[in-house]
Design a protein around this motif. Structure first.
Motif, PDB file in Angstrom:
ATOM      1  N   PRO A 118     -28.615 -51.423  19.592  1.00 19.88           N
ATOM      2  CA  PRO A 118     -29.984 -50.960  19.862  1.00 19.88           C
ATOM      3  C   PRO A 118     -30.954 -52.120  20.150  1.00 19.88           C
ATOM      4  O   PRO A 118     -32.077 -51.885  20.606  1.00 19.88           O
ATOM      5  CB  PRO A 118     -30.376 -50.246  18.562  1.00 19.88           C
ATOM      6  CG  PRO A 118     -29.519 -50.878  17.519  1.00 19.88           C
ATOM      7  CD  PRO A 118     -28.274 -51.347  18.174  1.00 19.88           C
ATOM      8  N   ALA A 119     -30.528 -53.353  19.878  1.00 20.33           N
ATOM      9  CA  ALA A 119     -31.447 -54.495  20.023  1.00 20.33           C
ATOM     10  C   ALA A 119     -31.393 -55.056  21.443  1.00 20.33           C
ATOM     11  O   ALA A 119     -30.314 -55.410  21.930  1.00 20.33           O
ATOM     12  CB  ALA A 119     -31.067 -55.590  19.023  1.00 20.33           C
ATOM     13  N   GLN A 120     -32.569 -55.115  22.080  1.00 21.09           N
ATOM     14  CA  GLN A 120     -32.613 -55.669  23.435  1.00 21.09           C
ATOM     15  C   GLN A 120     -32.752 -57.190  23.343  1.00 21.09           C
ATOM     16  O   GLN A 120     -33.592 -57.709  22.612  1.00 21.09           O
ATOM     17  CB  GLN A 120     -33.791 -55.075  24.222  1.00 21.09           C
ATOM     18  CG  GLN A 120     -33.751 -55.465  25.686  1.00 21.09           C
ATOM     19  CD  GLN A 120     -34.655 -54.619  26.559  1.00 21.09           C
ATOM     20  OE1 GLN A 120     -35.291 -53.685  26.076  1.00 21.09           O
ATOM     21  NE2 GLN A 120     -34.717 -54.928  27.847  1.00 21.09           N
ATOM     22  N   ALA A 121     -31.899 -57.899  24.087  1.00 18.70           N
ATOM     23  CA  ALA A 121     -31.916 -59.363  24.038  1.00 18.70           C
ATOM     24  C   ALA A 121     -32.476 -59.974  25.315  1.00 18.70           C
ATOM     25  O   ALA A 121     -33.076 -61.048  25.277  1.00 18.70           O
ATOM     26  CB  ALA A 121     -30.502 -59.882  23.797  1.00 18.70           C
ATOM     27  N   LEU A 122     -32.266 -59.327  26.443  1.00 17.04           N
ATOM     28  CA  LEU A 122     -32.834 -59.812  27.707  1.00 17.04           C
ATOM     29  C   LEU A 122     -33.784 -58.741  28.246  1.00 17.04           C
ATOM     30  O   LEU A 122     -33.456 -57.562  28.253  1.00 17.04           O
ATOM     31  CB  LEU A 122     -31.735 -60.093  28.740  1.00 17.04           C
ATOM     32  CG  LEU A 122     -30.728 -61.219  28.438  1.00 17.04           C
ATOM     33  CD1 LEU A 122     -29.800 -61.427  29.631  1.00 17.04           C
ATOM     34  CD2 LEU A 122     -31.425 -62.528  28.078  1.00 17.04           C
TER      35      LEU A 122
END
Lengths: 327, 228
Positions: free
Chosen positions: B15-19
């Motif tokens: 669920p974590a957006q990195a870009l």
């Protein structure tokens, strides 16, 4: 410390010398024991290709061992009874020819390994162990409920199958055949381990992601290894059935898979001659301790415990004191 | 025409957006430095290029849409990755590490050993027993043995002694001068990057914030985005 290749040569020379000595002194039972070692070591070499090179802990290799056994049993029983296996599109009455039986066992073992591998290699770890075990047990229960080929009682073959130019009923000649096949399988393992394929397979067991990032597919590498492994084990099964002139569902049983794995663990996982050392030790213990007590497996269990606790490289590892190049 | 193009690439870890939209391009024979502070998305950008993480946006390499390809197929197009932390195959020897994933082409073991003579000396030694610097050389050699069109180096000199770092930077300069290989390099050493990089891309919070000639990197930019 001894170098591994020297130890391997000593082991193989010993496996050859004992039956030759027994032949000279007219001890056919010892030759049969050595033949049993060679055949079970061959099955171990088969599993060692999957386990040692690919890290595939298969608890279902009895399936391939049994397929090889039944390939021999079915072909030979039809031939001895003059009862055709099929009549259309052509008449096929089975065969008593070892080369044809071996080829059939290898092909059938390969097909089974391909189908089992296509499903089971999508899993890993304990799931892979369980799914291969389940496949082995499927074959076991199928063979029990197959009355055409003896069901639970198995199939007896009256006369050992033939090999052109040899009298296979002579124990030393049958041993020679099995020993040559074992050497060929060891040569295959050695070649695979040093080939680009073997190195990539070994790399894949360490890191799938890194191998994929280099453009290779671990699944395909493992599937090829699993199929080769199944073929070699099936060949061992055909020889084992010929040695005993009998094939039964016990060849498919999970205990058989466990025994093949024990040979490798005792001798040394990923060691070229690990299965030879393991099978030799196993048969020796079975023969000597089996005469002392019916519960000789207790001693085997204790030995296995010692090896796992204090000699992780198995017998060969303990003697050469060097990590295997491919473990 | 550029060899690699990223257009507003996004990436998620679960669920974590990195870009949040990285755009950059690399041409044939070009050396591009991907820079930014820790946690700004440099390694995730590399993982996105190599198809090791689910991405959105446009990603093309050698005219092929990478977003539809699995990792191994993307690599076969010519992506050679030297991952962060060396990551050699420890039980294999140096020679075996080089051969394990090799593909035919210009780079073979002789050429790799000529680039890194230390590897020739350690040919039969297992990778796990090499020093950090030698392992890094091996990781670069292994990537070259796949005969890539684009070499991607993720923190290739991190934690190495100055002498070893110098050897690696010299090898990269040689690669650039003699083979014209396109290189995407992540590193924190601005002065050493300056010797090989043609352009720089600065990342901040998962997005590119500045792209230009490496020589045009001004102290104010460096201080603002790299904290140096």
């Amino acid at each position: 410390m001894m170098r591994e290749r020297h130890l391997n040569l000593i082991l193989l020379a010993g496996l050859l010398a004992i039956p030759v000595w027994a032949w000279i002194t007219d001890e056919p039972f010892t030759i049969t024991l050595a033949t049993r070692v060679a055949i079970l070591a061959l099955a171990g070499v088969g599993l060692n290709i999957a386990l040692g090179l690919g890290g595939l802990v298969s608890l279902g290799h009895a399936a391939f061992f049994g397929i090889g056994g039944y390939a021999m049993g079915i072909l030979a029983s039809h031939a001895q009874n003059y009862d055709p296996i099929f009549t259309t599109p052509f008449l096929f009455e089975g065969t008593k020819s070892m080369p044809v039986i071996w080829l059939t066992a290898i092909v059938m073992g390969g097909i089974a390994a391909l189908l089992i591998g296509l499903i089971s290699l999508r899993t890993s770890g304990v799931y892979f162990i369980m799914i291969t075990l389940a496949f082995g047990q499927m074959f076991y229960f199928f063979s029990i409920s197959w009355p055409a080929y003896g069901g639970e009682d198995g199939l007896s073959i009256w006369v050992r199958n033939g090999f052109p130019g040899l009298n296979t009923l002579d124990p030393i000649q049958f041993f020679a055949l099995c020993f040559v096949l074992l050497l060929l399988a060891l040569g295959l393992h050695w070649t695979l381990a040093r080939s680009g394929f073997g190195l990539a397979l070994n790399a894949a067991r360490q890191s799938e992601a890194r191998v994929e990032a280099a453009g290779l597919t671990p699944f395909r590498l493992r599937l090829v290894a699993f199929v080769i492994s199944g073929m070699v084990t099936a060949l061992a099964g055909a020889l084992f059935a010929d040695l005993n002139r009998f094939v039964s569902p016990t060849m498919f049983a999970w205990q058989m898979s466990g025994e093949i794995m024990v040979f490798i663990i005792l001798g040394g996982v990923a060691r070229l001659c690990g299965p030879v050392a393991g099978a030799a030790l196993f048969i020796t213990l079975e023969h000597w301790l089996g005469g002392v007590s019916d519960y000789w497996h207790v001693f085997l269990g204790a030995l296995l415990l010692l090896v796992v606790l204090f000699a992780r490289g198995g017998l060969i590892g303990a003697l050469v004191k060097k990590e295997p190049a491919h473990d | 025409m550029s060899l690699l193009t990223l257009e507003s690439v996004t990436a998620h870890y679960g669920p974590a957006q990195a870009l949040f939209g990285v755009s950059l391009s690399i041409g044939e024979g070009e050396v591009v430095a991907l820079m930014g502070r820790n946690g700004m998305g440099k390694t995730t950008t590399v993982r996105a290029i190599c198809r090791m993480v689910e991405t959105g946006g446009g990603l093309t390499f050698a005219g092929q849409d990478l977003t539809r390809l699995p990792s191994h197929k993307a690599a076969r197009l010519g992506l050679g990755l030297v991952p962060e932390g060396r990551r050699c195959f420890a039980p294999l020897t140096v020679a075996e590490n080089l051969s394990a994933t090799a593909r035919p082409g210009h780079w073979d073991r002789t050429r790799v050993e000529a680039l890194f003579p230390r590897l020739a000396e350690r040919r039969d030694q297992t990778a796990g027993t090499l020093s950090g610097g030698e392992q890094q050389m091996l990781a670069i050699g292994r990537a070259l043995m796949t005969n890539p069109r684009l070499l991607i180096l993720d923190e290739a000199t991190e934690g190495l002694a100055p002498l070893i770092r110098a050897e690696i930077w010299t090898a990269l300069a040689e690669l650039k001068a003699q083979t014209g290989l396109a290189i995407l390099v992540i590193d924190k050493s601005i002065s050493e990057l300056g010797n090989v990089a043609d352009r720089a891309v600065l990342l901040e919070r998962g997005a590119d914030v500045w792209t230009g000639a490496f020589d045009a990197l001004e102290p104010a930019l460096i201080e603002r985005y790299l904290g140096v």
